[in-house]
Design a protein around this motif. Sequence first.
Motif, PDB file in Angstrom:
ATOM      1  N   ASN A  48       9.196   9.675  -8.779  1.00  0.00           N
ATOM      2  CA  ASN A  48       8.080   8.723  -8.772  1.00  0.00           C
ATOM      3  C   ASN A  48       8.535   7.268  -8.907  1.00  0.00           C
ATOM      4  N   LYS A  60      12.817   8.640   0.814  1.00  0.00           N
ATOM      5  CA  LYS A  60      11.549   9.190   1.303  1.00  0.00           C
ATOM      6  C   LYS A  60      11.152   8.493   2.584  1.00  0.00           C
ATOM      7  N   ASN A  62       8.714   6.672   5.411  1.00  0.00           N
ATOM      8  CA  ASN A  62       7.815   5.517   5.238  1.00  0.00           C
ATOM      9  C   ASN A  62       6.373   5.935   4.985  1.00  0.00           C
ATOM     10  N   ASP A  63       5.972   7.076   5.531  1.00  0.00           N
ATOM     11  CA  ASP A  63       4.574   7.506   5.374  1.00  0.00           C
ATOM     12  C   ASP A  63       4.376   8.439   4.180  1.00  0.00           C
ATOM     13  N   CYS A  64       5.389   8.568   3.337  1.00  0.00           N
ATOM     14  CA  CYS A  64       5.287   9.461   2.177  1.00  0.00           C
ATOM     15  C   CYS A  64       4.594   8.752   1.015  1.00  0.00           C
ATOM     16  N   THR A  65       3.455   9.258   0.615  1.00  0.00           N
ATOM     17  CA  THR A  65       2.758   8.739  -0.571  1.00  0.00           C
ATOM     18  C   THR A  65       2.860   9.777  -1.687  1.00  0.00           C
ATOM     19  N   ILE A  66       2.971   9.300  -2.922  1.00  0.00           N
ATOM     20  CA  ILE A  66       3.197  10.195  -4.060  1.00  0.00           C
ATOM     21  C   ILE A  66       2.064  10.065  -5.070  1.00  0.00           C
ATOM     22  N   GLY A  67       1.538  11.198  -5.496  1.00  0.00           N
ATOM     23  CA  GLY A  67       0.568  11.250  -6.590  1.00  0.00           C
ATOM     24  C   GLY A  67       1.174  12.039  -7.732  1.00  0.00           C
ATOM     25  N   GLU A 175      -7.350  11.955  -3.847  1.00  0.00           N
ATOM     26  CA  GLU A 175      -6.517  10.960  -3.155  1.00  0.00           C
ATOM     27  C   GLU A 175      -5.688  11.594  -2.044  1.00  0.00           C
ATOM     28  N   PRO A 177      -2.382  12.649  -1.735  1.00  0.00           N
ATOM     29  CA  PRO A 177      -1.097  12.060  -1.350  1.00  0.00           C
ATOM     30  C   PRO A 177      -0.280  13.079  -0.557  1.00  0.00           C
ATOM     31  N   SER A 178       0.710  12.592   0.202  1.00  0.00           N
ATOM     32  CA  SER A 178       1.526  13.524   0.987  1.00  0.00           C
ATOM     33  C   SER A 178       2.445  14.342   0.096  1.00  0.00           C
TER      34      SER A 178
END
Length: 646
Positions: A48, A60, A62-67, A175, A177-178
């Motif tokens: 994170n 990671k 560029n389109d990787c979002t983390i929750g 949300e 996230p990916s």
Amino acid sequence: MLSINNLSYFIGGRALYENASLHIRPKDKIALVGQNGTGKSTLLKIINGDLAPSSGEVQKSNDCTIGFLNQDLLSYQSEDSILEVALEAFKDTLALQAEIDRVLAQMETDYSEEIIQKLANLQDRFEANEGYTIKAKAEEVLEGIGFSTVDLSRPLKTFSGGWRMRVMLAKLLLEKPSLLMLDEPTNHLDLPSIQWVENYLKNYEGAVVVVSHDRTFLNNATEITVEVSRQTLTSYAGNYDFYKTEKAGREEIQQNAFENQQQMIKQTEKFIERFRAKATKSNQVQSRIKALERMERVSEVVSDEVSVNFKFKFSQRSGRDVVVLENVSKAYGPIEILKNTSARIERGDKIALIGANGKGKSTLLRIIDGSEKIEGNREEGYNVIKSFFAQHQLEALDINNEILQELAQSGSNKSETELRNVLGCFLFTNDDVFKKIKVLSGGEKSRVALAKTMISEANFLLLDEPTNHLDMQSVNILIQALQQYEGTFVTVSHDRHFIKGVANKIWYIEDQEIKIYPGTYDEYIYWSEQQNTKNASSVERPKKEKKEPVVLKNQDRQALNQLKKELKLKEKELEALEHEISQTEHQKADLERHLANPNLYEKSTSIEKLNEDYQSLLKREAHLNLTWEALAEEIDRLQGEVLTLD
């Protein structure tokens, strides 16, 4: 999607990770497992970005979002309702809604082409973001994890820490996230909510990494298991049960290789010792010495599994009836928990009390204990010696005592050797027993309190959520201890693996009554599924009962005919209304195309007239839709009355 390459992380001089690597692909469902203290939560914080690795890197796309759901979120508070907090997951969509409201207010005085086009663009984006459904989605998730419809309007700050954590979980799930990372998500959930989250994660579109001590949850929600052990990460291509089987197989191969290598080493060393002094064998001796030096040694398998070899005893056997409840009622103000219900606990019963939070499980446990006031009768059997474990008992531990001292003062009259043996079963070994209670973690305090409960020589145990704060190894130890226990117990738990391992009866509260299933948890689940299937079948395909022909009286026949005429008129009226709605929609579409013509805006008088017509059409359309809804309800009512009389 995300790669961890040659990761090393040190705390002081101790390595949590050393050259560890892991690759997370889109849609991977990963269980991160390992003993407490091996660094599972630390790894999530490194991914994170909360912690920086000592060496190595986390890459990671560029389109990787983390929750990330972690226990730090327990402290979050807000004056907003929990629905509003959950809706914060749609911040971009909410921002669009605010902008649309601002533009609509501006249009009351400004009819320029620019402002109309801006509104159209905003509405297109809002619809593309599924803005009209976000409230329904938030309500579905919140209710799925245990909140009632009434709760949704309550401020977040009025809920306890565990319930606030549920809200943060709901927000995170919304949300989408990916990469979704969940650190002990089941800690504050009841059984129905855990099952709901399992199903949600199975169908989750992104990747998931879960740290959990709930074995059944991991089996149902994950497809890859990554073990954190000996400063590295080892992947297994299956759920937790697959991992345990596969690991045992790998360890058997490794142990065999270790033993074979050790035998070969001993033979080589004997050869060296025997012929070291002989000149004719010097070349062979030197060759074998070098071979030993170059040899890559196979490590001996060190098992993480611990077996309980302490038998828990009690000095007095209880009578056949342990506790009998007759016509018991319990209410808190207008809220009824139990109403005129009865139950009997007999010697040797191993009862698991299950169900959703708020049904009264802990209250029932206190009623069984005799510490809760009730209406009705509670009778305790002959020679019953109780011991009650609950989370609040952790606060009753003397924080200035050492662990061994705390157990010695419990009144069991056991020797220090016996107490050390007990503490060893609960993972306190060697000098650990001299740790002060005040320096222990929540899980360690739970183990101390459980150890005190188990050595109390009680023949009747009451255990309220005994697996909270325990890792898998500690849960397995408790299961083994209770399997050996020859007395009677009632436990409240949401841990299905634990319940399966210890219970021979299942209790649950339904319609303010104690319901009893006289079998194991697996048998109860099978029975429950069969009942649900039967109920669903009876609803879908109701049996037609043979009825005697009914001869209607004249007045009933007249009423039926009148209803049928009225129904026919209403249906024709609905058909005409639907045609009018269709015409209105076509007119509105034509007018919208006309308004989109740039040449129109050269004459201000034309645009004002067309806008007036457009607003009039919108009002007309809304009025027609409301009329349609009222008419449809009226037709439903008439159809019901006709069916009743026909």
